[in-house]
Design a protein around this motif. Structure first.
Motif, short mmCIF file in Angstrom:
data_model
loop_
_atom_site.label_atom_id
_atom_site.label_comp_id
_atom_site.label_asym_id
_atom_site.label_seq_id
_atom_site.Cartn_x
_atom_site.Cartn_y
_atom_site.Cartn_z
N GLU A 156 67.00 54.33 56.24
CA GLU A 156 66.07 53.50 56.03
C GLU A 156 64.87 53.59 56.91
O GLU A 156 64.92 54.08 58.02
N GLN A 157 63.92 53.29 56.20
CA GLN A 157 62.48 53.17 56.59
C GLN A 157 62.29 52.16 57.55
O GLN A 157 62.68 51.00 56.97
N SER A 158 61.59 51.83 58.74
CA SER A 158 61.31 50.84 59.34
C SER A 158 60.48 49.87 58.55
O SER A 158 59.52 50.33 57.82
N GLY A 159 60.89 48.63 58.46
CA GLY A 159 60.02 47.49 57.69
C GLY A 159 60.61 47.60 56.14
O GLY A 159 60.23 46.98 55.45
N SER A 160 61.50 48.42 55.88
CA SER A 160 61.97 48.44 54.64
C SER A 160 63.57 48.33 54.52
O SER A 160 64.20 48.81 55.36
N ASP A 161 64.11 47.71 53.20
CA ASP A 161 65.49 47.59 53.30
C ASP A 161 66.05 48.49 52.43
O ASP A 161 67.28 48.51 52.16
N LYS A 162 65.28 49.38 51.60
CA LYS A 162 65.98 50.37 50.63
C LYS A 162 66.55 51.36 51.55
O LYS A 162 66.15 51.83 52.52
N ILE A 163 67.63 51.72 51.02
CA ILE A 163 68.56 52.93 51.73
C ILE A 163 68.34 54.04 50.83
O ILE A 163 68.14 54.02 49.89
N LYS A 164 68.14 55.32 51.61
CA LYS A 164 67.60 56.39 51.11
C LYS A 164 68.66 57.41 51.56
O LYS A 164 69.11 57.48 52.61
N ASP A 165 69.21 58.17 50.47
CA ASP A 165 70.37 59.31 50.70
C ASP A 165 69.65 60.52 51.13
O ASP A 165 68.58 61.05 50.40
N ILE A 166 70.21 61.27 52.30
CA ILE A 166 69.78 62.68 52.49
C ILE A 166 71.25 63.56 52.40
O ILE A 166 72.00 63.10 53.26
N GLN A 167 71.31 64.27 51.45
CA GLN A 167 72.38 65.07 51.54
C GLN A 167 72.33 66.49 51.99
O GLN A 167 71.12 67.22 51.50
N PHE A 168 73.32 67.06 52.32
CA PHE A 168 73.18 68.63 52.65
C PHE A 168 74.67 69.10 52.90
O PHE A 168 75.80 68.27 52.95
N THR A 169 74.84 70.34 52.53
CA THR A 169 76.27 70.76 52.65
C THR A 169 75.96 71.84 53.83
O THR A 169 75.15 72.29 54.40
N CYS A 170 77.52 72.10 54.62
CA CYS A 170 77.21 73.06 55.69
C CYS A 170 78.76 73.37 55.88
O CYS A 170 79.69 72.61 55.47
N SER A 171 78.93 74.64 56.45
CA SER A 171 80.35 75.00 56.61
C SER A 171 80.91 74.28 57.85
O SER A 171 80.47 73.66 58.59
N MET A 172 82.08 74.74 58.31
CA MET A 172 82.69 74.02 59.53
C MET A 172 82.01 74.37 60.49
O MET A 172 81.85 73.60 61.53
N GLU A 173 81.57 75.86 60.76
CA GLU A 173 81.12 76.18 62.06
C GLU A 173 79.66 75.27 62.16
O GLU A 173 79.11 74.86 63.30
N GLN A 174 78.99 75.31 61.16
CA GLN A 174 77.69 74.49 61.20
C GLN A 174 77.76 72.97 61.25
O GLN A 174 76.87 72.63 62.14
N LEU A 175 78.92 72.48 60.76
CA LEU A 175 79.13 71.12 61.21
C LEU A 175 79.50 70.91 62.83
O LEU A 175 79.14 69.97 63.35
N GLN A 176 80.36 71.82 63.13
CA GLN A 176 80.61 71.60 64.57
C GLN A 176 79.48 71.97 65.49
O GLN A 176 79.33 71.41 66.48
#
Length: 195
Positions: A156-176
């Motif tokens: 969420e942006q400060s001062g706003s109640d709107k929720i924004k999604d940020i999506q990404f994919t990663c491998s197990m190594e990248q997530l670790q």
């Protein structure tokens, strides 16, 4: 608080009783504050009946100068004791200085709140969703057979109640790697808060 020579020239036009009457000056300062606070537009100032006797070129330069002065004064949180000498240097009479200070002080808090909401602040992460997918194959290779994590950051942006999604994919190594960096950042923050 320093003002450019163009702003000072515009303020000197405002100070000139022959070009802008006392009533027109008061209306001008009020309309500038209104336009900053989005209660009117800058174009409505040109059509304002209280400013009809002012030359349009003088009005435009005066408007821009008063606008710059008000924004700078609000930004630096100055009071009448700081603004008054600046206006005196630009040939304002005491009555106009008092008029300006009264209008500005009434609206200063609102303008500062508006100025505080302008700008780019980083998004605030409020939640995280994830799921594990398994890629079997793609268009180029027959078999891949590797896990892929789909991560969605709810922000969420400060001062706003709107929720924004940020999506990404990663491998197990990248997530670790990401989790390790987040833990390092958390430790650094804890150390900084203990000092």
């Amino acid at each position: 608080m320093e003002l450019s020579t163009e702003v000072q020239e515009g303020l000197q036009l405002c100070a000139d009783n022959a070009r802008i009457s006392d009533n027109a000056f008061t209306v001008l300062v009020e309309r500038v504050c209104d336009s900053i606070l989005k209660k009117t537009t800058e174009y409505s100032v040109l059509d304002d009946k209280g400013l009809s006797d002012v030359d349009k070129a003088v009005l435009k330069q005066s408007y821009a100068s008063v606008l710059a002065l008000i924004l700078e004064a609000a930004k630096h949180d100055v009071d009448a004791s700081t603004i008054s000498p600046l206006l005196e240097d630009n040939k304002f009479i005491p009555e106009r200085i008092d008029s300006f200070n009264n209008i500005f002080q009434k609206r200063k808090t609102e303008i500062q709140v508006l100025l505080g909401s302008i700008g780019h602040t980083p998004l605030h992460i409020v939640d995280v969703d994830w799921r594990l997918d398994f890629y079997l194959k793609n268009n180029f290779i027959d078999k891949i057979n590797e896990p892929v994590y789909m991560v969605t950051l709810k922000t969420e942006q400060s001062g706003s109640d709107k929720i924004k999604d940020i999506q990404f994919t990663c491998s197990m190594e990248q997530l670790q790697d990401l989790v390790g960096k987040l833990k390092d950042a958390n430790k650094s923050l804890e150390k900084a808060s203990q000092m």
